[in-house]
Every structure is written in structure tokens, then in C-alpha cells.
Design an enzyme around this catalytic site. Structure first.
Site, PDB file in Angstrom:
ATOM      1  N   ARG A 109      65.043 -67.330 -16.871  1.00  0.00           N
ATOM      2  CA  ARG A 109      64.447 -66.097 -16.352  1.00  0.00           C
ATOM      3  C   ARG A 109      62.942 -66.118 -16.572  1.00  0.00           C
ATOM      4  NH1 ARG A 109      68.144 -64.560 -19.931  1.00  0.00           N
ATOM      5  NH2 ARG A 109      66.556 -63.537 -21.217  1.00  0.00           N
ATOM      6  N   CYS A 132      59.348 -65.099 -17.731  1.00  0.00           N
ATOM      7  CA  CYS A 132      58.774 -64.415 -18.900  1.00  0.00           C
ATOM      8  C   CYS A 132      58.135 -63.097 -18.455  1.00  0.00           C
ATOM      9  CB  CYS A 132      57.732 -65.323 -19.546  1.00  0.00           C
ATOM     10  SG  CYS A 132      56.802 -64.564 -20.895  1.00  0.00           S
ATOM     11  N   CYS A 187      53.909 -63.398 -19.440  1.00  0.00           N
ATOM     12  CA  CYS A 187      52.927 -64.171 -18.663  1.00  0.00           C
ATOM     13  C   CYS A 187      53.221 -64.181 -17.169  1.00  0.00           C
ATOM     14  CB  CYS A 187      52.845 -65.597 -19.189  1.00  0.00           C
ATOM     15  SG  CYS A 187      54.297 -66.632 -18.831  1.00  0.00           S
ATOM     16  N   TRP A 210      32.335 -82.672  15.162  1.00  0.00           N
ATOM     17  CA  TRP A 210      31.996 -81.513  14.334  1.00  0.00           C
ATOM     18  C   TRP A 210      33.046 -80.424  14.489  1.00  0.00           C
ATOM     19  CZ3 TRP A 210      31.372 -76.327  15.054  1.00  0.00           C
ATOM     20  CH2 TRP A 210      30.824 -75.604  13.995  1.00  0.00           C
ATOM     21  N   TYR A 218      35.490 -79.131  11.544  1.00  0.00           N
ATOM     22  CA  TYR A 218      35.375 -77.742  11.086  1.00  0.00           C
ATOM     23  C   TYR A 218      36.724 -77.040  11.176  1.00  0.00           C
ATOM     24  CZ  TYR A 218      33.309 -73.064  10.623  1.00  0.00           C
ATOM     25  OH  TYR A 218      32.985 -71.791  10.208  1.00  0.00           O
ATOM     26  N   ASP A 257      26.422 -81.955  10.753  1.00  0.00           N
ATOM     27  CA  ASP A 257      26.064 -80.543  10.696  1.00  0.00           C
ATOM     28  C   ASP A 257      24.609 -80.390  10.247  1.00  0.00           C
ATOM     29  OD1 ASP A 257      27.267 -77.595  10.449  1.00  0.00           O
ATOM     30  OD2 ASP A 257      25.958 -77.928   8.728  1.00  0.00           O
TER      31      ASP A 257
END
Length: 489
Positions: free
Chosen positions: A61, A63, A66, A430, A434, A450
Site C-alpha cells: 500500500r 505510504c 510521502c 529547423w 523544433y 537557429d
């Protein structure tokens, strides 16, 4: 890493490994993230699992301290371009919830049995268990932070029935949905039914430092009228945009987080016409804001470089923004060819006004969703006032997106997508690069052609050949070079 190395990370409560593996404790039946503040268990009582789903399948299970089910996704799936990485990205996007395992397998080009074997071998759990773990986390979040009814939570989280929802919550958290809600703290516990139009509040987790000013500046400079807007002053900005989703439309609001070392999430709110789109909308925001990045790994590689080291030290936690809609991003990339960011933004606004689908009701400055590729594929585009060759490139791209010649979905093969883009008339390296970086979330793209990159390289005294040492994080190196050129990059 071997298990002894993992245990040392647990002893050191090293948050760099949160989401990379999970720690299960035999004596308590609980699994945790490596950085859990609880007393470190004895080595012989610890087992390690590659996913939360695997720990759950083994009977452990989550915690309550946390909350290991809430950690950001492993960056491994962003880096990897193989079938496992693609499958994990598609599961996160809700493909299994919408199309089942057969739909996932078709997209990958494998049989359902092959996908089951592949994921179980690497993650200790198959696609159904992985999707189930994701649904359980979404359900817990909604139960503890919203006043949505239990039935509404069940379907918003992606469950097909309330019974399935109840059984899963009990199995994963050892509590009923009502008990989970009762355990929420503060205002969330007292929340009543949501007011009409109030949306779903969310906390989107990230790991390590987060350079929010860079992300919000980047998005603000590129915000398209009608589908995006940025409100507020720097430090308190809210980014808002419309979303086209599988079952309807939505509006997302994301608040700029304060620049504090201890920040671990950003606040968001989703307004959806159909709550079944919640998981997909969340994942699109995570990709847009690059919330699953590993800033520790990026800083380790780029920070040690003599060229980039000073830039990395000056901007800890810098991210590489992705895209909320990959097809939209591809069209925007073509519009941005050989023009400034401002000019591309104006062109995109004209496109939205002429061809975008109106929202059922305007929401602030948001009035449309971005035009669908099928609409633009046959549009004259005369409103754009650009050469016919550029308009033809947009139509060609949109026709390829509409008929599947180019696939940019969450699990798309990046190499195949780039080759398909480059095969289209009017799409150059390019644009393809991108799109690969932002629409497909590839962390290792470099754009030597670029103008901003060339300027950045001159500022740091390097040439494009230096980028070979920046693998596999060249997309982040590219953003560091852009920021080096000034605020208008």
C-alpha cells in the site's frame, strides 16, 4: 543501479530518485518514495520495484506520509524513444482508459500479448496495472482536494464503474473512498460540492528546483490571442489557455509558483466540459510545463561543461517547455519560419480568429480552441497575408496530420515523425527539430541553424560542435543559450 545502490539512496533520502524506483517494506506492507522521511527500514526488509504499479501488484500500500503515488513521472520515459518509453507516455495520456490495451498495442504496432510481456519485464506490471495505478492516484487527489461527488470522482479518474473504483481504492490505499476523503487536511476536508464554474483545483508535482520565470516568460511571449492569455504581474502571473480534448473542451489555469527552494508543485485549475478528460488534460499540462524533467541529471551533465556551466549555475531548474497540443505546435512552427516570435504570434492569432472553433461561452480572453488540421487542410488562408508557398506548406502539413501521414500523438516514434515532416514540401530541419523538441518532448534536440542559438554560442564563445558533449540534454542547453541572449529570446 543495483539494489545496494538503491538502498544507499534510501538511506540518504535522495529525492533525485523519486519516481525512478520505489521502496517496499516487508514488515509494514507499505511502499515509499526513496526520499520518504520515515525511519529507514533494515536492508533485509526492503524490496525495490520499478513502478508504483509493480509495488501495488505485489500487495503493498502507498505510504500516507510521502505519498509515493504522487511523484513526478520518471524522466526515463521522456528520454527513451523505444516501445516502452512510447507506451508509458501513451498510458499517461489516457490511451488505455479510452481505447484499452488493444488500442495501445495498435498504436505501438505490437500485439497485446507482446506489450504485456514488454512492460511487465521492464516495469513489473502490465498496461492495465499501470493505468490502474494512475487512475487510483487521480482518484485520491480528487477525493482529498475537491468536493466532487464520489461518483463524479470515479468517472473523472477514468474508471468505467463505481464498483471498479471502490475496489481499486481499497486495494491500493487500504481505505474506502469516504475514508480517504475524511483523512484530508484543512479546507480540502471541509470542501462542499464545487460551485458552478469553479473547476477542479490541482497540485502538479515536479522534482527539484523549477525556473518558473523562464517558463512563464517563454509562454507569455508566444501567447496567441483567443486561445492563450497571461494575467498578473511577474511573480504572480496566471497562464490560461483553451484545450481541445477527446471528449470535449477545457480551460486550464496555471499559477506561477514562487521562487523558493522548497517548492515541489505548481497550482492549477481545470474547467472541463467532460470530467473524463481530466487525466489527458493533466498530462498535457505536465508536458507543456516540463514537470517530469530531472533537473539534477541535467545540471550534472551541463553544469560540468566549461561553456555552459556558468549559465546552468545562474538558472537552476531551467525547463524546456513542451506543448499542450502537438498538432497546434506543428502549425505554429511553420508560421514561425523566418519571422520573429511576435510576427508568428500575430499570424497565429489571425488563424485562430478565422478558423478556430468557438468555445461554448468565452472565458476571459479565451474565445476559441485552435483550428483542427482537417479544417486548415482545405482552407485558402488568404487572411494570413503570406506567400502562397508558405500557405501551401501549412495546408500540406495539416493534410498529413489529418490523414495520419504525420503522427504527433503522445507515443509517436520521434525518428519516424521527423522523417515524415522533412518529407513534406516547405518543412525544413529547423521546423522538424523544433516540433520534435516541443511537440514530442524530446530532451535531446539541438537547432544549430537557429538565429538565437548562433547568437548564444557567440556569447559563450563556442561553436555548434560543442553540443556533442551536451547529450542527452541538448534541448536544455538550447534554452540556456536562448536565455543568454536576453529577455526577448
Amino acid at each position: 543501479m543495483d539494489d545496494d545502490s538503491r538502498y544507499e539512496a534510501v538511506r540518504g533520502r535522495d529525492e533525485r530518485f523519486d519516481g525512478v524506483f520505489f521502496t517496499a517494506v516487508l514488515t509494514t506492507g507499505i511502499y515509499c518514495r526513496p526520499s520518504c522521511p520515515a525511519t529507514t527500514p533494515r536492508r533485509e526488509n526492503v524490496r525495490f520495484h520499478p513502478s508504483a504499479a509493480a509495488a501495488q501488484a505485489a500487495g503493498f500500500r502507498a505510504c500516507r506520509r510521502c505519498r509515493p503515488d504522487a511523484v513526478p513521472g520518471s524522466t526515463e520515459w521522456n528520454v527513451r524513444a523505444d516501445a516502452t518509453g512510447r507506451a508509458m507516455r501513451m498510458i499517461a495520456d489516457g490511451v488505455v482508459d479510452r481505447e484499452g490495451v488493444d488500442g495501445l498495442a495498435r498504436r505501438l504496432g505490437y500485439s497485446a500479448r507482446q506489450v504485456q510481456r514488454l512492460l511487465t519485464a521492464e516495469l513489473g506490471a502490465g498496461p492495465i496495472a499501470l493505468a490502474r495505478a494512475q487512475r487510483a492516484h487521480t482518484a485520491r487527489l480528487l477525493l482529498q482536494t475537491t468536493g466532487l461527488s464520489v461518483t463524479a470522482v470515479a468517472f473523472a479518474a477514468g474508471f468505467s464503474s463505481v464498483r471498479q473504483f471502490n475496489d481499486t481504492v481499497r486495494a491500493v490505499y487500504d481505505r474506502t473512498p469516504s475514508e480517504l476523503r475524511a483523512g484530508a487536511r484543512g479546507a480540502a476536508r471541509r470542501a462542499g460540492p464545487p460551485a458552478p464554474g469553479s473547476g477542479v483545483p490541482l497540485r502538479l508535482a515536479h522534482r527539484g528546483p523549477y525556473d518558473a520565470p523562464h517558463v512563464f516568460d517563454f509562454l507569455q511571449r508566444r501567447a496567441i490571442a483567443g486561445i492563450e492569455e497571461m494575467t498578473g504581474a511577474p511573480g504572480t502571473r496566471v497562464y490560461r489557455r483553451s484545450l481541445a480534448l477527446p471528449h470535449g473542451t477545457g480551460v486550464a489555469e496555471v499559477a506561477e509558483p514562487p521562487c523558493t527552494p522548497g517548492g515541489r508543485w505548481i497550482e492549477a485549475r481545470l474547467h472541463l466540459t467532460d470530467t473524463r478528460d481530466l487525466t489527458t488534460a493533466v498530462q498535457r499540462l505536465r508536458r507543456l510545463f516540463d514537470l517530469d524533467a530531472d533537473p539534477f541529471a541535467v545540471a550534472e551533465r551541463l553544469g560540468a561543461d566549461p561553456v555552459l556551466g556558468p549559465l546552468v549555475a545562474a538558472r537552476p531548474g531551467l525547463r524546456a517547455p513542451g506543448a499542450a497540443d502537438p498538432q497546434e505546435l506543428a502549425v505554429r512552427a511553420v508560421l514561425g519560419q523566418q519571422v520573429s516570435v511576435g510576427a508568428a504570434r500575430t499570424l497565429a492569432g489571425t488563424l485562430v480568429e478565422a478558423y478556430g472553433k468557438p468555445l461554448s461561452s468565452p472565458d476571459g480572453g479565451l474565445t476559441h480552441v485552435f483550428p483542427e488540421p482537417g479544417v486548415l487542410a482545405g482552407a485558402p488562408l488568404g487572411e494570413l497575408g503570406m506567400p502562397e508557398a508558405r500557405r501551401a506548406a501549412i495546408r500540406t502539413l495539416c493534410a498529413a496530420l489529418a490523414d495520419g501521414t504525420v503522427s504527433l500523438d503522445a507515443g509517436a516514434d520521434r525518428d519516424e515523425a521527423e522523417r515524415a515532416l522533412l518529407a513534406l514540401r516547405g518543412i525544413g530541419p529547423w521546423t522538424a527539430g523544433y516540433v520534435r523538441m516541443r511537440a514530442l518532448g524530446d530532451p535531446d534536440v539541438f537547432l544549430p541553424g537557429d538565429a538565437g542559438v548562433r547568437h548564444g554560442l557567440r556569447i559563450v564563445g563556442a561553436d555548434a560542435g560543442a553540443a556533442r558533449a551536451w547529450r542527452p540534454w541538448r534541448s536544455y542547453a538550447l534554452h540556456h543559450l536562448w536565455t543568454a541572449t536576453g529577455p526577448g529570446a
